[in-house]
Every structure is written in structure tokens, then in C-alpha cells.
Design a protein around this motif. Sequence first.
Motif, PDB file in Angstrom:
ATOM      1  N   VAL A 176       1.005  -1.083  -0.055  1.00 53.31           N
ATOM      2  CA  VAL A 176       0.047   0.061  -0.183  1.00 53.31           C
ATOM      3  C   VAL A 176       0.708   1.259  -0.049  1.00 53.31           C
ATOM      4  CG1 VAL A 176      -1.719   1.289   1.084  1.00 53.31           C
ATOM      5  CG2 VAL A 176      -1.890  -1.170   1.101  1.00 53.31           C
ATOM      6  N   GLY A 177       2.094   1.127   0.678  1.00 49.00           N
ATOM      7  CA  GLY A 177       2.898   2.481   0.675  1.00 49.00           C
ATOM      8  C   GLY A 177       3.475   2.752  -0.257  1.00 49.00           C
ATOM      9  N   THR A 178       3.871   1.482  -1.213  1.00 49.12           N
ATOM     10  CA  THR A 178       4.504   1.844  -2.572  1.00 49.12           C
ATOM     11  C   THR A 178       3.464   2.374  -3.401  1.00 49.12           C
ATOM     12  OG1 THR A 178       5.886  -0.143  -2.164  1.00 49.12           O
ATOM     13  CG2 THR A 178       5.523   0.421  -4.558  1.00 49.12           C
ATOM     14  N   LYS A 179       2.249   1.859  -3.422  1.00 43.21           N
ATOM     15  CA  LYS A 179       1.134   2.735  -4.319  1.00 43.21           C
ATOM     16  C   LYS A 179       1.228   4.112  -4.020  1.00 43.21           C
ATOM     17  CE  LYS A 179      -2.479   3.314  -6.781  1.00 43.21           C
ATOM     18  NZ  LYS A 179      -3.772   2.764  -6.623  1.00 43.21           N
ATOM     19  N   SER A 180       0.918   4.466  -2.655  1.00 42.43           N
ATOM     20  CA  SER A 180       0.874   5.715  -2.352  1.00 42.43           C
ATOM     21  C   SER A 180       1.843   6.699  -2.708  1.00 42.43           C
ATOM     22  CB  SER A 180       0.581   5.909  -0.773  1.00 42.43           C
ATOM     23  OG  SER A 180       2.159   5.686  -0.317  1.00 42.43           O
ATOM     24  N   VAL A 181       3.164   6.263  -2.996  1.00 42.16           N
ATOM     25  CA  VAL A 181       4.227   6.991  -3.399  1.00 42.16           C
ATOM     26  C   VAL A 181       4.489   7.147  -4.739  1.00 42.16           C
ATOM     27  CG1 VAL A 181       5.414   6.955  -1.083  1.00 42.16           C
ATOM     28  CG2 VAL A 181       6.084   5.558  -3.139  1.00 42.16           C
ATOM     29  N   LYS A 215      -7.158  -1.242  -1.138  1.00 42.69           N
ATOM     30  CA  LYS A 215      -6.584   0.140  -0.779  1.00 42.69           C
ATOM     31  C   LYS A 215      -5.645   0.335  -1.941  1.00 42.69           C
ATOM     32  CE  LYS A 215      -6.412  -0.173   4.272  1.00 42.69           C
ATOM     33  NZ  LYS A 215      -7.241   1.057   4.583  1.00 42.69           N
ATOM     34  N   THR A 216      -5.151  -0.353  -2.693  1.00 44.08           N
ATOM     35  CA  THR A 216      -4.302  -0.082  -4.036  1.00 44.08           C
ATOM     36  C   THR A 216      -5.275  -0.175  -5.221  1.00 44.08           C
ATOM     37  OG1 THR A 216      -3.789  -2.390  -4.367  1.00 44.08           O
ATOM     38  CG2 THR A 216      -2.578  -1.161  -2.887  1.00 44.08           C
TER      39      THR A 216
END
Length: 485
Positions: A176-181, A215-216
Motif C-alpha cells: 500500500v505504501g508503494t502505491k501511495s508514493v 486500498k491499492t
Amino acid sequence: MTKALMFQGTGSDVGKSLLVAGFCRAFARSGVRVKPFKPQNMSNNAAVTEDGGEIGRAQALQARACYAAPSLDMNPVLLKPQSDVGSQVIVQGKIFGVAKARDYQALKPQLAGFVAASYAKLCEKADLVLVEGAGSPAEINLRRDDIANMGFARAHDVPVVLIGDIDRGGVIAQIVGTKSVLDPLDAAMVRGFLVNKFRGDASLFSQGMAMIAEKTGWPGLGLIPFFPQAARLPAEDAMALAQPRVSSSGGRKIIAVPMLPHISNFDDFDPLKLEPDVRLEMVRPGEPLPVCNLIVLPGTKTTLSDLAFFRAQGWDIDLRAHVRRGGKVLGICGGYQMLGNSIDDPLGMEGFFGGAEGLGLLDVETTLTSDKILLACTGISQPEGAAFSGYEMHVGVTRGADCERNFLTFADGRSDGAISPDGAIRGCYLHGLFGHESFRGALLRWIGAEASDFAYEAEVERVLDALADHLAGHVDLDALLKLAG
């Protein structure tokens, strides 16, 4: 038209190389002409190709998984670290230069052309190209001029599968963090995700898979259980050395290998880990060399600086004590050079001009040269007369009195290596020797160990097949093939 699919990771050592190898074998067994490709790799574990170059060891294993010969086009840019901030740059199998990290960023636009050319050549020979990313696309500070992850995927319109590693914890945040950045256009290249190295009851993470997908917006493509047999395959790079590297057997005979900072081709030792009468100890910095039967000085990318490090650890004192006790010593490539009287680097091949006194256990001297030898070899070892196979990958010429007792005689009539007058100290340039059961058996008998008769190369094939079966049981291969663009 050739299909392609790229596997990127949420970080280093999440299992990209292994999964690509497994998918290569799975698709190749089904009759697909598949080839591996990694635009940019960073590793001192390298392999010699039939077309006269060197590529990352992982791409050589992936080629093997495809039943294909390794080609320099499978890994057009290889970075071989020489210090904490700089690397030797190998482009399409040959030395291109040396660059510090900041300078390398400026080189990327130029290197993109080599990457594109190699990729195009592979596509001409394949129905499917499986591309492995490097590091993580979440390193957005490196996104400009990127040739290793999303920069390559966008430039060549290759769909991406993102891999997370649940074994290290926090896999939901990883993905999810990868998608967010990611830039939205980069994120749009991702067609789904895989969660790797799961242990336990898979049903307990079904909700986790659903949460990541929610979330992604990326579909979950599979939850892959931990594959313990991976330890029997060659590792991609020194990240693997962060894990314990002591063989599981309680062997009577101990072989110790000091872990030099720039150790290279450490997969040389993998066959020894599988010998039941051997305990292989990879000795970490800060630890003394143990009382043992054999000390092997491994290959290194920077012989002079690693020799200084060897002395700083006090390992030279341990080594001499080992020799006084009647212990055996073997040096491979850079380790062979260290065992001599001197090493001279008049051209600054390792980043600075100079030289150093060697460990003085072999009466030889080494001069580092600009010519790099990359060659597969076979022959007979001395004095046992055991058959061997391996590969040369080195700069430098070694000469001296102990070379008159050569260790290896090649099939083409050349000789290599040196043996001390009492026969206790040996050195040579060849990597990959322990994979040949005849040579490995002779080495173990030399130190008083019992040698098994297992064929290491056949074991690698067996594990690749088992890995392909493992992935086929947990990932829809047809669905992956449909995702390929």
C-alpha cells in the motif's frame, strides 16, 4: 509479437530473482520460448556468458531455468560495488568504467540506449520475456532517468507485477505504501501483486490480501508459501550473506570462509554446504577464524582493500596459526592473489594506484592489468588428477616459483594456480570448482573428509523443477500470461 511481464519488488531481497527463475522454468516447460531480462543489476556475484561477457548470477540461473544459454543481453548493465559509494560499471558484458553513485545517475540516459538494444535483441528470440526490476520503485528519489524499474516499464510498455515479502513483516504497508508514493502513471503500469514467503495457515491472510486489493486497486495474484529449498540455489548477491551461512550438517570437518567486504561469487561454496561430512562456516567481521581443517580465501572485487580489511580483523594472525597447526589453505581468484608475496596495481584498476605486501604463503607475485579474462574452462587438477569445470573472471597476472607446481591444467593445455612446496597451500583463479563432484571429492579427501557422490548440477535442476511446481500450485500461470503485454 513478443509478450513481456515485469516483476518489481517492494524492496531488495523480497524474492524477485527466485520467482522469476521459477516462472521461467514453469513457462519453459509448457513450451513457451521464454527469456529473462534485468535492465540493471548490482552484484559482485557474476557469471560468464557464452558470448564472452559477464552478467549477474541471478540472470544466469534464470537462463538455465529457461533451458537457455546465458547471454550478455539478459543483463545489459551490471554494477559491481568497489566501495560504499562507487561501483565498476559493466555494460553489455564488458567494463564500461567506474562511477560513484552520484556520477552514475548522470550516466543513466546514455545507458538507456544499451538497455533498449539488449531488450530488443531478446524479444527477437522469445515468445515471452520476464523482466526483473531492481531494488524498489518506491525509491522515487531515483525515478528520474530510471532504467531499472518504472522508467523501463513505461519506456517499453511492459506491465508490472509487484512483489511483497510477508516474512520480513509489514507486507500490507509495503504494498500500500508503494502505491501511495508512485506517480499515478507509474502506478497504472501495475497489474497486480504477489505476496511472497508466507508461513502458516493461508486462510488467516485472506483478509489481508483483500485489504491490499481494496486500498491499492490492484488485484491479488497469489499468496506464495515460503520455499525452503531456495537455499540450495545460487543467491543473487551479498544480501543473502546477511542470513546465517553455516551448513546445517554436523560434519566432522570444518571449512571456514572469511566474509570479506567485497566478496564475489560466494555461491562457489554452495555445494560444500550440502556435503554431510562438512561444516561450512562463513566467518563474519569481528569474529576470529575458527580452528578448522581448511580456510578458503574467497574471490573479491577489490583485492587490495579487502586484504587490508583482512589484516585489520586480525585474520592474518589466525591464518598463520592455522598453518602452523598443519591446516590447509585454498585461495580463489582474489583470495589466491592475497596469498602471494605482493600485489601491484600500477593502472589503478581498483580505484587507486599502488600495491601491498601479500600474506606470503605462496611464493608468487600478482600485477593487476586492464585485460579481464572471462572464460569457461575444464581440465584436471593437480596432484590428484581430478576432473573439474569452472570459469575464469579476473584481472591480473600471477607469476612465481610456486606456479611451477600448477594447481590446474586446462583442457586447452594452459595451466593455472600454484601449490606450496609442502602442498598445504593452494591457489587458483577458477570459480565454480566445487560444483564438480570429482574435484569436490578430491578436495574433501585432501582435508580428510568423506565425500558424498551427489551431483550438484543435477540438484540445481531438481530444485528449479520443484520451484516451478510450487509456483504453479499457488499462482495462476495462465492469468499471468494474459497480463503480459
